[in-house]
Write a protein that holds these residues in place. Structure first.
Motif: not given
Length: 274
Positions: A256-265
């Motif tokens: 979920l951290g990678a998802y949020d980070q990748t999506r924001s990027l």
């Protein structure tokens, strides 16, 4: 959902899925062997803990991408200005829809992976061809119902809890949560959901690993649970609960951290593009 949002959810979900599955694969192997009917040592013990990783690697990206595309789309479809008390219900519906779609990809990958995990001497390709030869396409979907019946309750707990924790943290600090804060919320939500749904995970594992033609292979979740209860009791129903909680807590943090980070990027890159 607009095209950039659709593409972003696809890519972010896929990246998050591959990352968590490969990093935490050894814990998943240990959990599977603890739950296998032949017992941990006969299933391979701590040997060959990366057996089945090709199946996980191939299935991870499309599986996670399918889940998050569906999850975000259904959230968007259900978005209204209604009471915030209804938000958990929307998250539950979105997560459930996401799981039903994702399991169409996840289950064949999971069947091959789990059989490789308890039979490290056989290659992933050999196991895949054996399933097709002995059982046909339906063999790859053995345990679909039990997987969906495991994933939907899991998501009904995990995703509303994740979204609620993020909203609470955001409210307390006065601004949106950072990616690491989203990851912490995901770790807590995932660990809690993993603990309460372990019996369903045990049933799914037993069905997928059962011998062809056996009663367990028929896919009845209640009969699988009853068989485990009769032979092993409560400890059997919660076999592998600690590695499962550890894997999913860490997985929730990374996923979920990678998802949020990748999506924001990706969204930021999209805004900067002329």
């Amino acid at each position: 959902m607009d095209s950039p949002g659709f593409t972003t959810s696809l890519l972010a979900g896929g990246v998050a899925g591959v990352t968590v599955d490969l990093v935490l694969f050894p814990l998943d192997t240990i959990k599977t062997r603890l739950q296998s009917p032949q017992g941990f040592n006969k299933a391979g013990g701590f040997r060959g803990i990366y057996a089945g990783v090709p199946s996980a690697a191939i299935g991870s990206f499309p599986n996670a991408a399918a889940f998050f595309i569906t999850y975000e789309y259904v959230k968007w479809l259900l978005h209204t200005d209604s009471s915030p008390y209804l938000m958990p219900v929307k998250h539950m519906l979105a997560a459930s829809a996401g799981e039903v779609i994702a399991c169409l990809i996840r289950v064949p990958s999971e069947v091959v992976k789990q059989r490789a995990q308890v039979s490290a001497s056989s290659s992933t390709v050999q196991i895949f061809t054996d399933i097709l030869y002995q059982e046909g396409i339906q063999g790859l979907y053995r345990g679909y119902k039990s997987t969906v019946l495991r994933e939907i309750p899991f998501s009904l707990v995990q995703f509303p809890l994740w979204e609620s924790l993020k909203a609470l943290w955001s409210w307390r600090q006065g601004h949106a949560v950072d990616s690491w804060q989203s990851a912490v919320c995901g770790a807590f939500a995932g660990g809690f959901a993993a603990a309460v749904t372990t019996p369903l995970d045990v049933a799914k594992t037993r069905i997928m690993l059962a011998k062809v033609g056996s009663s367990t292979a028929g896919g009845g979740v209640l009969s699988a649970l009853h068989g485990v209860w009769r032979t092993q009791g409560l400890s059997g129903l919660f076999a592998g609960v600690f590695p499962r909680m550890a894997a999913i807590s860490l997985g929730g943090f990374i996923f979920l951290g990678a998802y949020d980070q990748t999506r924001s990027l990706l969204l930021e890159l999209g805004r900067e593009r002329p």
